[in-house]
Design a protein around this motif. Structure first.
Motif, PDB file in Angstrom:
ATOM      1  N   GLN A   1      51.772  53.093  59.365  1.00  0.00           N
ATOM      2  CA  GLN A   1      50.872  52.372  60.263  1.00  0.00           C
ATOM      3  C   GLN A   1      50.477  51.096  59.513  1.00  0.00           C
ATOM      4  O   GLN A   1      49.651  51.143  58.604  1.00  0.00           O
TER       5      GLN A   1
ATOM      6  N   CYS B   1      53.124  51.968  65.022  1.00  0.00           N
ATOM      7  CA  CYS B   1      53.531  53.145  64.268  1.00  0.00           C
ATOM      8  C   CYS B   1      55.044  53.127  64.129  1.00  0.00           C
ATOM      9  O   CYS B   1      55.762  53.018  65.126  1.00  0.00           O
TER      10      CYS B   1
ATOM     11  N   TRP C   1      49.942  61.002  68.597  1.00  0.00           N
ATOM     12  CA  TRP C   1      48.819  60.144  68.251  1.00  0.00           C
ATOM     13  C   TRP C   1      47.537  60.974  68.345  1.00  0.00           C
ATOM     14  O   TRP C   1      47.297  61.664  69.346  1.00  0.00           O
TER      15      TRP C   1
ATOM     16  N   ALA D   1      51.793  55.551  75.117  1.00  0.00           N
ATOM     17  CA  ALA D   1      52.617  55.183  73.969  1.00  0.00           C
ATOM     18  C   ALA D   1      54.066  55.150  74.417  1.00  0.00           C
ATOM     19  O   ALA D   1      54.477  55.887  75.323  1.00  0.00           O
TER      20      ALA D   1
ATOM     21  N   CYS E   1      48.900  58.220  63.645  1.00  0.00           N
ATOM     22  CA  CYS E   1      50.217  58.546  64.178  1.00  0.00           C
ATOM     23  C   CYS E   1      50.812  59.643  63.299  1.00  0.00           C
ATOM     24  O   CYS E   1      50.582  59.660  62.075  1.00  0.00           O
TER      25      CYS E   1
END
Lengths: 115, 113
Positions: free
Chosen positions: A6, A23, A35, A65, A91
């Motif tokens: 990240q 991520c 997540w 996402a 993540c």
């Protein structure tokens, strides 16, 4: 070895603005991706997960996402941020070296929301 | 929310003393985990269990031991606490060995002075 990156330690977003948290993962097999969100002093709450199928995943609290295999990414998005979204976001990739899933986490991104 | 209770939630202890953290679940899930959370490291797996009396090491297991004598309880023991073990410890549970969601407890804050 499997890993999750990240790249943003902190992000500040104005309330009402859009959000994208990045991520990237490294894993040789098909990944299970997650997540999680953590409010101060609290445990981790699952926002969303990707196992297979549609690469755009919807989660709770208006988050989504998108899994992009070609970029090894699973970025988290929200079209309009609320002050209550201020938290730390993690993540994670689920790895199955012996058929038993374990989570490998990124180092987290702290989201600050400005008025 | 998954039925996971961690105790104690906060503890301050002295270097060299033994410490045991308890994780209790009411979901009857087979798989249980202990993670530690440190700034700049995210969460790292200490030990996990795939059944009663069946446990294995994670990536940061040195200095820790675990036991699981009942499905609902998973204990994490620091035999001789060190300052490097000051951390937040999270228990987690899952009902599947692969591809399923792992649920987390609310954490135990441990300070070793």
């Amino acid at each position: 070895a499997q890993s999750v990156t990240q790249p943003d330690i902190h992000i500040t977003v104005s309330e009402g603005a859009s959000l994208e948290l990045r991520c990237n993962y490294s894993y040789g097999a098909t990944p299970y991706l997650f997540w999680y969100v953590q409010s101060p002093g609290q445990g981790l709450q699952l926002l969303l997960k990707y196992f297979s199928g549609d690469t755009l995943v919807q989660g709770i609290k208006g988050f989504e996402a998108e899994f992009k295999r070609s970029q090894s990414s699973f970025n988290l998005r929200k079209p309009s941020v609320h002050w209550s979204d201020a938290a730390e976001y993690f993540c994670a990739v689920g790895v199955n070296p012996t058929g038993f899933q374990k989570l490998v986490f990124g180092t987290g991104t702290r989201l600050l929301v400005s008025p | 929310d998954a039925g996971i209770t961690q105790s104690p939630r906060h503890k301050v202890t002295e270097t060299g003393t033994p410490v045991t953290l308890r994780c209790h679940q009411t979901e009857n899930h087979r798989y249980m985990y202990w993670y530690r959370q440190d700034p700049g490291h995210g969460l790292r797996l200490i030990h996990y269990s795939y059944g009663v009396k069946d446990t294995d090491k994670g990536e940061v297991s040195d200095g820790y031991s675990v036991s699981r004598s009942k499905t609902e309880d998973f204990l994490l023991t620091l035999e001789s606490a060190t300052s490097s073990q000051t951390s937040v410890y999270f228990c987690a549970i899952s009902d599947s060995p692969g591809g399923n969601t792992i649920y987390f407890g609310e954490g135990s804050w441990l300070t070793v002075v």
